[in-house]
Design a protein around this motif. Structure first.
Motif, PDB file in Angstrom:
ATOM      1  N   GLY A   1       0.819  -1.204   0.000  1.00  0.00           N
ATOM      2  CA  GLY A   1       0.000   0.000   0.000  1.00  0.00           C
ATOM      3  C   GLY A   1       0.850   1.249   0.000  1.00  0.00           C
ATOM      4  N   ASN A   2       1.978   1.200   0.717  1.00  0.00           N
ATOM      5  CA  ASN A   2       2.853   2.357   0.783  1.00  0.00           C
ATOM      6  C   ASN A   2       3.492   2.634  -0.564  1.00  0.00           C
ATOM      7  N   GLU A   3       3.920   1.577  -1.261  1.00  0.00           N
ATOM      8  CA  GLU A   3       4.548   1.764  -2.563  1.00  0.00           C
ATOM      9  C   GLU A   3       3.560   2.304  -3.575  1.00  0.00           C
ATOM     10  N   THR A   4       2.311   1.807  -3.523  1.00  0.00           N
ATOM     11  CA  THR A   4       1.270   2.348  -4.392  1.00  0.00           C
ATOM     12  C   THR A   4       1.019   3.808  -4.075  1.00  0.00           C
ATOM     13  N   GLY A   5       0.948   4.108  -2.761  1.00  0.00           N
ATOM     14  CA  GLY A   5       0.736   5.491  -2.350  1.00  0.00           C
ATOM     15  C   GLY A   5       1.839   6.396  -2.833  1.00  0.00           C
ATOM     16  N   LEU A   6       3.086   5.927  -2.766  1.00  0.00           N
ATOM     17  CA  LEU A   6       4.211   6.732  -3.217  1.00  0.00           C
ATOM     18  C   LEU A   6       4.109   7.034  -4.701  1.00  0.00           C
ATOM     19  N   ALA A   7       3.759   6.006  -5.494  1.00  0.00           N
ATOM     20  CA  ALA A   7       3.653   6.221  -6.937  1.00  0.00           C
ATOM     21  C   ALA A   7       2.567   7.237  -7.264  1.00  0.00           C
ATOM     22  N   VAL A   8       1.403   7.075  -6.619  1.00  0.00           N
ATOM     23  CA  VAL A   8       0.299   8.002  -6.860  1.00  0.00           C
ATOM     24  C   VAL A   8       0.667   9.402  -6.415  1.00  0.00           C
ATOM     25  N   LEU A   9       1.273   9.494  -5.237  1.00  0.00           N
ATOM     26  CA  LEU A   9       1.585  10.799  -4.684  1.00  0.00           C
ATOM     27  C   LEU A   9       2.681  11.497  -5.486  1.00  0.00           C
ATOM     28  N   GLN A  10       3.662  10.747  -5.962  1.00  0.00           N
ATOM     29  CA  GLN A  10       4.703  11.357  -6.774  1.00  0.00           C
ATOM     30  C   GLN A  10       4.113  11.950  -8.046  1.00  0.00           C
ATOM     31  N   ASP A  11       3.130  11.263  -8.614  1.00  0.00           N
ATOM     32  CA  ASP A  11       2.456  11.823  -9.787  1.00  0.00           C
ATOM     33  C   ASP A  11       1.771  13.130  -9.436  1.00  0.00           C
ATOM     34  N   ARG A  12       1.145  13.153  -8.250  1.00  0.00           N
ATOM     35  CA  ARG A  12       0.396  14.341  -7.855  1.00  0.00           C
ATOM     36  C   ARG A  12       1.316  15.508  -7.533  1.00  0.00           C
ATOM     37  N   VAL A  13       2.407  15.261  -6.768  1.00  0.00           N
ATOM     38  CA  VAL A  13       3.255  16.375  -6.370  1.00  0.00           C
ATOM     39  C   VAL A  13       4.107  16.878  -7.522  1.00  0.00           C
ATOM     40  N   SER A  14       4.216  16.090  -8.600  1.00  0.00           N
ATOM     41  CA  SER A  14       4.930  16.589  -9.770  1.00  0.00           C
ATOM     42  C   SER A  14       4.102  17.615 -10.531  1.00  0.00           C
ATOM     43  N   ASP A  15       2.821  17.688 -10.210  1.00  0.00           N
ATOM     44  CA  ASP A  15       1.933  18.673 -10.801  1.00  0.00           C
ATOM     45  C   ASP A  15       2.043  19.961  -9.998  1.00  0.00           C
ATOM     46  N   PRO A  16       2.544  21.051 -10.578  1.00  0.00           N
ATOM     47  CA  PRO A  16       2.721  22.292  -9.829  1.00  0.00           C
ATOM     48  C   PRO A  16       1.428  22.801  -9.215  1.00  0.00           C
ATOM     49  N   ALA A  17       0.291  22.396  -9.769  1.00  0.00           N
ATOM     50  CA  ALA A  17      -0.992  22.867  -9.241  1.00  0.00           C
ATOM     51  C   ALA A  17      -1.355  22.181  -7.931  1.00  0.00           C
ATOM     52  N   ASP A  18      -0.711  21.040  -7.628  1.00  0.00           N
ATOM     53  CA  ASP A  18      -1.050  20.302  -6.417  1.00  0.00           C
ATOM     54  C   ASP A  18       0.045  20.470  -5.371  1.00  0.00           C
ATOM     55  N   LYS A  19      -0.001  21.578  -4.659  1.00  0.00           N
ATOM     56  CA  LYS A  19       0.924  21.820  -3.552  1.00  0.00           C
ATOM     57  C   LYS A  19       0.126  22.014  -2.274  1.00  0.00           C
ATOM     58  N   THR A  20      -0.940  21.240  -2.137  1.00  0.00           N
ATOM     59  CA  THR A  20      -1.787  21.341  -0.962  1.00  0.00           C
ATOM     60  C   THR A  20      -1.011  20.899   0.271  1.00  0.00           C
ATOM     61  N   PRO A  21      -1.404  21.376   1.456  1.00  0.00           N
ATOM     62  CA  PRO A  21      -0.734  20.904   2.673  1.00  0.00           C
ATOM     63  C   PRO A  21      -0.752  19.384   2.806  1.00  0.00           C
ATOM     64  N   SER A  22      -1.880  18.745   2.485  1.00  0.00           N
ATOM     65  CA  SER A  22      -1.954  17.287   2.640  1.00  0.00           C
ATOM     66  C   SER A  22      -0.979  16.578   1.716  1.00  0.00           C
ATOM     67  N   SER A  23      -0.850  17.042   0.484  1.00  0.00           N
ATOM     68  CA  SER A  23       0.072  16.423  -0.460  1.00  0.00           C
ATOM     69  C   SER A  23       1.516  16.589  -0.011  1.00  0.00           C
ATOM     70  N   ARG A  24       1.872  17.778   0.431  1.00  0.00           N
ATOM     71  CA  ARG A  24       3.241  18.029   0.887  1.00  0.00           C
ATOM     72  C   ARG A  24       3.531  17.246   2.173  1.00  0.00           C
ATOM     73  N   PHE A  25       2.532  17.149   3.035  1.00  0.00           N
ATOM     74  CA  PHE A  25       2.687  16.420   4.294  1.00  0.00           C
ATOM     75  C   PHE A  25       2.919  14.931   4.030  1.00  0.00           C
ATOM     76  N   LEU A  26       2.113  14.353   3.161  1.00  0.00           N
ATOM     77  CA  LEU A  26       2.266  12.940   2.833  1.00  0.00           C
ATOM     78  C   LEU A  26       3.605  12.668   2.154  1.00  0.00           C
ATOM     79  N   GLN A  27       4.042  13.580   1.322  1.00  0.00           N
ATOM     80  CA  GLN A  27       5.338  13.411   0.666  1.00  0.00           C
ATOM     81  C   GLN A  27       6.456  13.369   1.705  1.00  0.00           C
ATOM     82  N   ALA A  28       6.398  14.244   2.697  1.00  0.00           N
ATOM     83  CA  ALA A  28       7.409  14.238   3.755  1.00  0.00           C
ATOM     84  C   ALA A  28       7.399  12.911   4.515  1.00  0.00           C
TER      85      ALA A  28
END
Length: 272
Positions: free
Chosen positions: A8-35
């Motif tokens: 689940g973590n590896e899937t989450g990382l792949a999905v999240l990396q796609d999201r944070v690579s989008d400059p429009a998605d810099k929400t606190p939750s996205s940045r928090f999960l990336q950390a």
């Protein structure tokens, strides 16, 4: 229950990396999960010796409900971060949510998600996920207090968020819980230096103005880490609700309420 501690973590990382690579998605939750995902990657490189025999990371096997919690409740405008130390065996270890006593997580926070298993489980400390029937006193006290105060979780999370400094839970051969301060010094500092750096990233992602350590250890560690990194944030503390704390057993809610009133936080949370 899903088998496998990291899928689940590896899937989450792949999905999240796609999201944070989008400059429009810099929400606190996205940045928090990336950390958090970056911290997970660093923690996999650590090894622990005696007295540690078992190490669980709920941000691996319980990533699904954890991500549900963060994406649901981590939002712009929050001013206060409550910071615990690390998971309890019947709280976050089961649910992926800080202070995550199951009934509070399911019935009040309305968190859902599949929970897997750590790679090596102690036979007396099985992961049962959101179906675990044993209550964690600290978590029941913590979330129960804010439920009384706020009524609905949205009132609490409008201004506050809750996080743990360290996502790992440690046990000895008998299954006894070991807190990070009980680890051998070299292993403890290797662990907490990584957690300190991740905390600084999390605080910057949330852009809070105050960190409230739940318990002296979390408060002291946060003050030291954030000061050393030059992160400008007020660090305070409240008593830990643990049943191992005799003062907490005499009326933790009254003590916490008085402290939050002194800090100007109580007025933010009242549902009146």
């Amino acid at each position: 229950m899903l088998d496998g501690s990291t899928a689940g973590n590896e899937t989450g990382l792949a999905v999240l990396q796609d999201r944070v690579s989008d400059p429009a998605d810099k929400t606190p939750s996205s940045r928090f999960l990336q950390a958090e995902l970056e911290l997970n990657a660093h923690l996999r490189g650590l090894t622990f010796g005696e007295p540690v025999r078992y190490v669980y990371n709920p941000l691996e096997y319980a990533w699904d409900p954890h991500r549900c919690y963060v994406e649901k409740y981590c939002q712009p405008g929050q001013r206060v971060l409550f910071l615990g130390m690390n998971p309890g065996p019947f709280g976050m270890a089961q649910t992926g949510v800080p202070f995550g006593e199951v009934k509070s997580v399911v019935n009040w926070l309305k968190i859902t998600g599949e929970v897997g298993h750590p790679a090596d489980e102690h036979p007396k400390r099985r992961i049962l996920g959101l179906g675990c029937t044993q209550s964690e006193v600290s978590g029941a006290r913590f979330w129960g207090f804010f439920r009384k105060l706020c009524g609905e979780p949205e009132q609490f999370f409008r201004h506050c968020f809750v996080h743990n400094l360290c996502p790992l839970i440690f046990m000895n051969a008998s299954g006894k819980n070991l807190t990070p301060p009980e680890l051998p010094a070299e292993q403890r500092e290797a662990l907490l230096s990584l957690c300190d750096a991740a905390l600084c990233k999390a605080v910057e992602a949330l852009n809070v103005s105050m960190v409230i350590g739940v318990g002296k250890v979390a408060e002291q560690r946060a003050r030291r880490a954030l000061s050393a990194a030059g992160v400008k944030v007020q660090v305070e503390g409240i008593m830990h609700p643990s049943p191992r704390n005799p003062l907490a057993n005499k009326g933790w809610e009254d003590v916490a309420k008085a402290k939050l009133a002194d800090l100007g936080v109580l007025s933010l949370l009242s549902n009146s």
